[in-house]
Design an enzyme around this catalytic site. Structure first.
Site, PDB file in Angstrom:
ATOM      1  CG  ASP A 117      -7.660  -3.058   5.304  1.00 50.50           C
ATOM      2  OD1 ASP A 117      -6.827  -2.158   5.109  1.00 50.50           O
ATOM      3  OD2 ASP A 117      -7.875  -3.967   4.483  1.00 50.50           O
ATOM      4  CB  SER A 132      -7.351   2.920  -1.356  1.00 54.37           C
ATOM      5  OG  SER A 132      -7.756   2.039  -0.327  1.00 54.37           O
ATOM      6  CD  GLU A 137      -6.052  -4.195  -2.537  1.00 52.09           C
ATOM      7  OE1 GLU A 137      -6.922  -4.148  -1.659  1.00 52.09           O
ATOM      8  OE2 GLU A 137      -4.856  -3.993  -2.307  1.00 52.09           O
ATOM      9  CE1 TYR A 147      -4.143  -3.324   4.841  1.00 48.83           C
ATOM     10  CE2 TYR A 147      -1.987  -3.026   3.883  1.00 48.83           C
ATOM     11  CZ  TYR A 147      -3.082  -2.511   4.526  1.00 48.83           C
ATOM     12  OH  TYR A 147      -3.107  -1.181   4.875  1.00 48.83           O
ATOM     13  CE  LYS A 167      -7.684  -4.608   1.538  1.00 43.74           C
ATOM     14  NZ  LYS A 167      -6.508  -3.985   2.157  1.00 43.74           N
ATOM     15  CD  GLU A 210      -0.535  -5.318  -3.477  1.00 37.81           C
ATOM     16  OE1 GLU A 210      -1.364  -5.459  -2.576  1.00 37.81           O
ATOM     17  OE2 GLU A 210       0.621  -4.869  -3.277  1.00 37.81           O
ATOM     18  CE  LYS A 218      -6.064  -0.650  -1.649  1.00 39.89           C
ATOM     19  NZ  LYS A 218      -6.341  -0.385  -0.235  1.00 39.89           N
TER      20      LYS A 218
HETATM   21  P1  13P Z   1      -0.693  -0.330   0.903  1.00 34.83           P
HETATM   22  O1  13P Z   1      -1.067   1.060   0.518  1.00 34.83           O
HETATM   23  O2  13P Z   1       0.118  -0.412   2.163  1.00 34.83           O
HETATM   24  O3  13P Z   1      -0.156  -1.138  -0.245  1.00 34.83           O
HETATM   25  O4  13P Z   1      -2.025  -1.075   1.337  1.00 34.83           O
HETATM   26  C1  13P Z   1      -3.242  -0.743   0.870  1.00 34.83           C
HETATM   27  C2  13P Z   1      -4.157  -1.882   1.033  1.00 34.83           C
HETATM   28  O5  13P Z   1      -5.215  -1.744   1.575  1.00 34.83           O
HETATM   29  C3  13P Z   1      -3.742  -3.187   0.483  1.00 34.83           C
HETATM   30  O6  13P Z   1      -4.819  -4.061   0.477  1.00 34.83           O
END
Ligand code: 13P
Length: 360
Positions: free
Chosen positions: A28, A301, A186, A360, A144, A188, A228
């Site tokens: 994505d 993922s 997610e 991203y 997502k 992160e 995630k």
């Molecule tokens: P990476 O696995 O490259 O970190 O990306 C996954 C993703 O979808 C981040 O939002």
């Protein structure tokens, strides 16, 4: 009301995405980000090149053996495959293989007013219900939303950043569930920094606890949702990198302390680890989880760690070589999701995929 109508379907979709030995292909990348990937192999960022690359992904025979779902960017969800591949909608090519299509619905991060330098909040709530309904109509069954936090010696993440990003994730999750999409939640935590793994673990516990409180306040249906997270790692510049066993143990401890057992699967992002390192870390996490009887499927993922060697081998023209490389990493991660991956048993590109402050 609307969520009630979708409850069974949401749980069934989430369970399908959590199939043993499988994970998601995160394809994505926004138009800007895929442009960087194409530039790295000498291609311009044209619609035709994006179509050609994503047609390669959608026509990889056997991908469904270890890939249960694919996350798409909006352009791809509504795009047709190349004429050589038959010109059908890309989404149908994935569905025909038994791969569930999903869609990135956040609209990127922006600087957080009141936050510390570099902190962000995630945009995309306005008009989200209408967009989610249109994506469902087109065949998407999950969504997502990527919120980004960082760890720094000068106090990141701030309480404001943790609360704002947790709340945004919860508002998004509730909104898309009402339209029939399973939310991937997610939060992160970037690998930037030189902090150790214990620091990451304590920050991540705080973040995940705050996220699940916000999900509860918003009435999110956990059985129809997925998490995630980043793996619990040290900062990329940490002078004493942890062993794989430590990564496994810290990650499972962090998740056990914070993620309800009602969540069917935890699907990690790769976050800048090389392809092989991401597989080895996932494998170590599953081995640690077996030891304590963790309640969730622990899969992947991955974006960068599934596509790096695929892109290089394709190079704009060798579809079979690109597909072979993609299948190899998909198989590796399918095995790692069961704690059965042997180091080096599948080919990989060992380039570090870490990019400071990655978008991203
Ligand atoms: P990476 O696995 O490259 O970190 O990306 C996954 C993703 O979808 C981040 O939002």
């Amino acid at each position: 009301m609307a969520l009630e109508a979708f409850r069974e379907q949401l749980a069934a979709t989430a369970a399908a995405l959590a199939a043993p030995g499988s994970g998601l292909l995160a394809a994505d990348e926004s138009t800007g980000t895929i442009g960087k990937r194409l530039a790295a192999i000498g291609l311009d960022n044209t619609e035709d090149h994006r179509r050609a690359y994503r047609t390669l992904l959608a026509t990889t025979d056997g991908l469904a053996d270890s890939i249960s779902g694919v996350i798409l960017f909006e352009e791809t969800l509504f795009q047709d495959s190349t004429a050589e591949a038959g010109g059908q909608p890309l989404v149908e090519l994935f569905q025909r293989q038994g791969i569930v299509p999903g869609i990135k619905v956040d609209q990127g991060v922006e600087p957080l007013p009141g936050g510390l330098a570099g902190e962000s909040w995630c945009t995309g709530l306005k008009g989200l219900a209408e967009r989610a309904a249109r994506y469902y109509e087109r065949g998407a069954r999950f969504a997502k939303w990527r919120a980004v936090l960082q760890i720094s010696a000068d106090g990141c993440p701030s309480e404001l950043a943790v609360r704002e990003n947790a709340w945004g994730l919860a508002r998004y999750a509730r909104t898309v569930q009402e339209q029939g999409l399973v939310p991937i939640v997610e939060p992160e935590i970037l690998m930037d920094g030189d902090h150790d793994i214990a620091t990451t673990a304590s920050v991540q516990e705080w973040v995940l606890r705050t996220v699940y409180e916000a999900l509860a306040t918003n009435g999110v249906f956990l059985e129809g949702s997925l998490l995630k997270p980043s793996m619990t790692l040290a900062g990329a510049a940490c002078p004493q990198p942890p062993s794989l066993e430590e990564v496994g143990a810290f990650t499972v401890r962090t998740l056990s302390r914070t993620v309800p057992a009602a969540v069917p699967a935890i699907l990690f992002l790769s976050g800048g680890l090389s392809e092989e390192d991401a597989s080895l870390a996932l494998n170590a996490i599953n081995q640690a989880a077996d030891g304590v009887g963790a309640p969730w499927h622990l899969g992947f993922s991955f974006g960068r760690a599934l596509q790096q060697s695929c892109l290089r081998h394709w190079g704009g023209n060798d579809v079979a070589a690109g597909q072979g490389a993609l299948l190899a990493r998909a198989r590796a991660n399918g095995l790692a999701s069961q704690g059965r991956y042997e180091a080096g048993s599948e080919p990989s590109d060992d380039t570090s995929l870490f990019v400071a402050n990655y978008t991203y």
